[in-house]
Design an enzyme around this catalytic site. Sequence first.
Site, PDB file in Angstrom:
ATOM      1  N   GLY A  36       0.794  -1.223   0.000  1.00  0.00           N
ATOM      2  CA  GLY A  36       0.000   0.000   0.000  1.00  0.00           C
ATOM      3  C   GLY A  36       0.824   1.269   0.000  1.00  0.00           C
ATOM      4  N   HIS A 439      22.037   3.871  31.708  1.00  0.00           N
ATOM      5  CA  HIS A 439      22.892   5.047  31.502  1.00  0.00           C
ATOM      6  C   HIS A 439      24.113   4.619  30.678  1.00  0.00           C
ATOM      7  CE1 HIS A 439      25.178   8.693  32.411  1.00  0.00           C
ATOM      8  NE2 HIS A 439      26.208   7.900  32.683  1.00  0.00           N
TER       9      HIS A 439
END
Length: 462
Positions: A36, A439
């Site tokens: 599509g 982190h």
Amino acid sequence: MRIVVVGGGPGGYVAAIRAAQLGAEVTLVEKKYIGGTCLNVGCIPTKVLLHTAELYTTLQREAEDLGIKIEKIDIDWKKLQLRKKEVINQLVGGVNMLLKSNKIEVIMGEGYFLNTNKIEVRQVEGKKVTVDFDYAIIATGSKPFIVPIPGADLEGVITSDEALSLDKIPKSLLVIGGGVIGSEFASVYSSIGTKVTMIEALPNIVATMDQDVTAYLVEVLKNSGVDIYTDTKVESIEKIKTGLKVNTVSKEGNKSFEVEKVLLSVGRKPVTENMGLEKIGVKLNRGKIITNKRFQTNTSNIYAIGDCRGEIMLAHVASAEGVVAVEGIMGKASKIDFRTIPYAVYTKPELAAVGMTEKQAKEQGYEVKTGRFPLYANGKSLIMGETDGTVKYVVDAKTEEILGLHMAGPRATELIVEGALALRLEATIEEIITTIHAHPTVGESLHEAAHAVHNTAIHLPK
């Protein structure tokens, strides 16, 4: 159970695969290309261009600061177009393989309903094939809306489809419409050397998102040389020797712009015409197929999903609706929590959002608390050289339940899933605070912004 799916985009092919998984005999009808709009002339090719534009901008403006020596850098537009085609072909090929492995019959052609249990597929070569079915799922998608402006049909006035495959990079481009698509193309072309002008009739670009977030995009676009005119309407487009002349009007008065190309980007409309829907009694509202919450139309064995419903026109929503529709047909009831739908804008900085904006929450009667964390205080963003951005939570002050998460910055479109999950689980801000974030990551900023709701962000001055 025989199910026919009309439309092979991210709604249709996902629905077809899920139906096959549940034991249905599935036929997929596609008019033009499998995958599509999204895979062929939408989400995927746009992001290919955006990725290259982002790399180009980074190397062009920041290479020396990053410790990279480059004598000359330029865009090879033809090579980029080739790469775009290669990515599309690989993904479309993957979808075709999935359809084949699930034993789904694919018929290329335009579907036309003869009655509530029979569809005729009109193929390009003039052949007609009829398919009998027990249930049908319409997933025909949408197409660019052509705004009725005098001169909109002139050569050089393009839609997003053509903007992806121009023969060369235009020297100047005027974008009519400052929504998601318009902003993404403005980001692409301004990054690779085109002089871009944006015209938006509303007071803000990307007006559906929190303005604390979109402000970062506006700033970056302007710093990239994009001229943005809001509260401005286009009255006409004229052909001139050097290209096109766009005439606009605003409260400041009339203004004209001379450009090489004009991009019409004022939205999309459902594709529902010439399908025989009136013959089978399916109700529409201004071209939009009306359904219930299970995506069933008023004709009980006909369902509709995705953009043809004219509601939330996003590929991931179409896919989710396809799964719900199929599971309903096959007796496995499920539903969508529309509160958790993430919205993403692939500009630089990326924008992403889920849930309510601060304004929406207040309008719905909530007493609101917010928490913000700027990305200039985030180590990973600093390393990446992308500190234009922020994270913002919208929280119910009474219960501390998270009502919305809004982001601008690197990887925002990836990180927003944390907010979607938080809303799905009705999480409180305390549950984000007590979840350890790795982190150094951009994701730490979500943790810090959660702390900021209580004015306890660790990495912000008191």
